[in-house]
Design an enzyme around this catalytic site. Structure first.
Site, PDB file in Angstrom:
ATOM      1  N   SER A   1     -11.060  -0.958  -1.168  1.00 22.97           N
ATOM      2  CA  SER A   1      -9.783  -0.869  -0.441  1.00 22.97           C
ATOM      3  C   SER A   1      -9.969  -1.175   1.036  1.00 22.97           C
ATOM      4  O   SER A   1      -9.046  -1.625   1.704  1.00 22.97           O
ATOM      5  CB  SER A   1      -9.207   0.549  -0.547  1.00 22.97           C
TER       6      SER A   1
ATOM      7  N   HIS B   1      -3.856   5.983   3.420  1.00 18.87           N
ATOM      8  CA  HIS B   1      -4.501   4.759   2.917  1.00 18.87           C
ATOM      9  C   HIS B   1      -3.849   3.499   3.482  1.00 18.87           C
ATOM     10  O   HIS B   1      -4.524   2.579   3.955  1.00 18.87           O
ATOM     11  CB  HIS B   1      -4.431   4.769   1.385  1.00 18.87           C
TER      12      HIS B   1
ATOM     13  N   ASP C   1       0.844  -1.192   0.000  1.00 15.63           N
ATOM     14  CA  ASP C   1       0.000   0.000   0.000  1.00 15.63           C
ATOM     15  C   ASP C   1       0.882   1.245   0.000  1.00 15.63           C
ATOM     16  O   ASP C   1       1.961   1.232  -0.573  1.00 15.63           O
ATOM     17  CB  ASP C   1      -0.939  -0.049   1.226  1.00 15.63           C
TER      18      ASP C   1
END
Length: 761
Positions: free
Chosen positions: A540, A208, A135
């Site tokens: 996600s 994220h 990520d």
């Protein structure tokens, strides 16, 4: 995910000038080599790779050499050099690099993990499971990485904590046991990383990566919330699992050469689960870096969990559809963040928001109200794009903006910059009734398309429209829940229609998890707020839920293969609410189908004891590639060894031992006699017992028969096979239609369910 997508688009535009100015027109290629063909004159494969490269280019250098994910290397070449390299001995493929993008917690309670902790033993094996997360990196200071109560780092771990910008080796601990970064592919394409804007290290400047890794395996943190929204205890799905962060995504995207190297390294580091909330286009498996790397990980016993994508509700919108990848769609929780809009005509409309002012979300009193399309000279003024609003028309007013093109939170910034005091974010046909909450920078609420149309008719008919926004905080117990998110990518599977995808759905809407301290909750540069936790949405977010659940199951059943773990999650997933009503799709307001939800919504407590599993070996997947009529070269690029399909054998995709059934029938006069047969093998992972089959379906023109109808198991790990036949018995549809069904084996205690999707083409 709104935050990352906006950043990617804006910065890619900024970088495009640099790329165009590249004089030598070189681009990155990934070169797949047949290692077994290395001439004896070379002592090491890297010397051979280098010699092969030099035969095509005097100046090219290897970016990475790969040993696990593939056999080969990545490099920068001109198109002419790439073409020349293709014909060197031992070169299988020279593939251009692809750019992948990110698919951007009440959850433990919602999944039943809070009342059932005792079912998941706090054993050493649970804390020996390592989840690798590919990520944007990690924010190690997050409380979700607290290692209190965890024993020593597992002895099997071979990874490390890489040092870089704003990141020292002391950032890792017994929870965050490893952190690495991969930037050579990114820098080769877009130039050196500007360390004043992003950290050349595993540090997460985006948020994220911290969100996904803490969703999967974050430690228990009490008193967590976002500005008081979603208050309570935050915890990952597998609180005792260890996390290894692999930073492969940067401001300009995630590049396949970096992703492949991270997978290569993660295999070497000995992770048990790989979590990848990213995806690219849809291409054959031997051209897709994620699919290729995932095949190698699967061979080593690693479960790969990937997001299905956020391109729903369009059909055929899935990414990451290889059968050795667990493909996860998104559903909602039973929690919402209501924010009501009151109009001057006395009518009220419900919406959602995570807006919080300096200390609390105070109501915005009755205020003049205007539609953005009427406050702009731009043809797309309704979208509230940067610089599109006329300040004189919006000053002191609430502005209604339509969703689309730019980020939802950015629209609010545009309104605020022009002098507006509030915003109503309006869904259009593309989003329907799906409401995603955002931490807006001004008082704002988001409303569904139906409400938006009614609000607009008031705006267009009243000479002096006014409105007020009232924030209601957090509400739980929302019914129905879960519903399939509209953005969640859908089947059918465009690469292999005979494999049903997604595999299942998991929570992916308005998820609370850890966040980076380098960026505000909206991800916008103007957002100076800093939060320990953020609420965001996307597949996600659903992907790491499954990564964490897979780690829980691996801890409870260390002997289970990745296919067995996925099977347990699929065959125990539910497709109906406790009321008996079928799961809903927010995009249509109607029941969702296996093309939307796969096997259903995950139920980890049931998955712990599934009774039977559909297992798969590496050889099964190689036979699957033979059934796809892959060439020897194509199979070698995936398997990294010579594998020749047996010409005397009849291979069928329908015989891959998958826990679901995708049946493709052709319309036409001769089809009435069509019979398609699927063979499956079940492995007993519970006590001895006899399982009987039931089949339900909604199309009387297809007869489904199962042979035998009963399977008896006397011992654990005993295997029994059965065949399902699909026969067309009635008149065929004149247009393309889908129908659905379900096959269940039950011994009275366990239900081993498989979805059926029948398509006519």
């Amino acid at each position: 995910m709104a935050v990352s997508t906006f950043l990617l688009v804006v910065l890619l535009l900024g970088f495009s000038g640099y790329a165009a100015a590249e004089v030598n027109s070189r681009s990155t290629y990934i070169v797949h080599m047949s290692k077994s063909e290395m001439p004896a004159s070379f002592q090491h494969h890297t010397h051979w790779y280098d010699a092969s490269l030099k035969s095509a280019s005097d100046s090219a250098e290897m970016l990475y050499t790969y040993s696990n994910a593939i056999h080969g290397f990545s490099t920068q070449l001109t198109p002419e050099e790439a073409e020349m390299l293709k014909f060197q001995p031992g070169v299988l493929f020279v593939l251009p690099e692809l750019k992948y993008e990110l698919h951007t917690t009440r959850t433990p309670e919602f999944l039943g993990l809070d009342q059932n902790n005792e079912l998941f033993p706090e054993s050493q094996s649970a804390s020996d499971v390592i989840i690798g997360v590919l990520d944007t990196g990690v924010w190690p200071e997050s409380k979700s990485f607290d290692d209190a109560g965890l024993g020593p780092v597992p002895a099997t771990w071979k990874g490390t904590c890489e040092v870089g910008t704003n990141f020292s080796s002391s950032a890792c601990n017994r929870k965050l046991i490893g952190a690495r970064y991969f930037s050579k592919g990114y820098e080769a394409t877009l130039g050196p990383i500007d360390t004043s804007k992003e950290s050349k290290s595993p540090r997460d400047d985006d948020g994220h990566g911290t969100h996904t890794s803490t969703t999967a395996a974050g430690s228990v943190v009490t008193g967590a919330s976002l500005f008081g929204y979603a208050p309570g205890t935050a915890r990952g799905m597998s609180t005792r699992a260890r996390i290894a962060a692999y930073k492969v995504c940067w401001v300009g995207g995630c590049f396949s050469s970096d992703i492949l190297m991270a997978i290569d390294q993660a295999i070497d580091d000995n992770v048990h689960v790989l979590s990848m909330s990213l995806g690219g286009g849809m291409s054959d498996y031997f051209r897709d870096s994620v699919a290729i790397g995932a095949f190698s990980a699967m061979e080593k016993g690693i479960l790969i969990s990937c997001s299905a994508g956020n391109a729903g509700p369009s059909p055929y919108s899935l990414s990451n559809s290889a059968p050795w990848i667990t493909t996860v769609g998104a559903g909602t929780l039973d929690r919402d963040f209501p924010a009501f809009l009151s109009l001057g005509n006395g009518k009220n409309f419900s919406g959602v928001s995570l807006y919080r002012g300096n200390s609390e979300a105070t109501a915005l009193e009755m205020t003049p109200f205007i539609y953005a399309g009427n406050a702009s000279n731009s043809t797309s003024g309704n979208l509230c794009m940067m610089g599109s609003l006329i300040p004189e028309k919006v000053k002191g007013k609430i502005v209604m903006c339509d969703r689309g093109v730019n980020a939802r939170v950015q629209k609010g910034t545009v309104v605020k910059t022009a002098g507006g005091v509030g915003m109503v974010l309006s869904n259009t046909g593309a989003n329907g009734e799906e409401l995603v909450a955002d931490a807006h920078l001004l008082p704002a609420t988001a409303v569904g398309q139906k409400n938006a149309d009614l609000i607009k008719s008031y705006l267009f008919s009243d000479p002096n429209p006014t409105a007020a926004i009232l924030f209601e905080g957090t509400k739980v117990g929302i019914e129905p829940s879960p519903v399939v998110a509209a953005f969640s990518s859908r089947g059918p599977n465009s690469i292999t229609p005979d494999i049903l995808k997604p595999d299942f759905v998991a929570p992916g809407v308005n998820i609370l998890a850890g966040w980076s301290g380098a960026v505000g909750p909206t991800g916008l540069a103007v957002d100076s707020r800093r939060v320990a936790f953020n609420i965001i949405s996307g597949t996600s977010m659903s992907c790491p839920h499954v990564s964490g659940l897979a780690a829980l199951l691996k801890g409870a059943h260390p002997e289970w293969s990745p296919a067995a773990i996925r099977s347990a999650l699929m065959t125990t997933a539910y497709t109906a609410y406790k009321s008996g009503q079928k799961l809903q799709d927010v995009a249509t307001g109607k029941p969702s189908t296996p093309f939307d939800h796969g096997a259903g919504h995950v139920d980890p407590v049931s998955a712990l004891n599934p009774g039977l599993v559909y297992d798969l070996t590496v050889e099964d997947y190689l036979n699957f590639l033979c059934a796809l009529n892959y060439t020897e070269t194509e199979i070698t690029s995936l398997a990294k060894r010579k594998f020749t399909c047996d010409e005397s054998k009849s291979y069928s995709v329908r015989d891959l031992n998958y826990p679901s059934f995708a049946v493709n029938l052709e319309t036409g006069s001769s089809s009435k006699s069509t019979v398609l047969k699927y063979t499956r093998t079940l492995t007993n992972v519970g006590p001895a017992g006899t399982f009987k089959v039931t089949v339900t379906q909604d199309n009387p023109n297809v007869k489904i028969t199962v042979e035998p109808e009963s399977l008896s198991f006397a011992a654990t790990n005993e295997k029994k096979s059965y065949t399902v036949s699909f026969a067309v018995t009635g008149s065929l549809p004149t247009s393309t239609l889908n129908s659905f069904g379900r096959l269940e084996w039950s011994d009275g205690k366990h239900i081993v369910g498989s979805p059926i999707a029948i398509s006519w083409s």
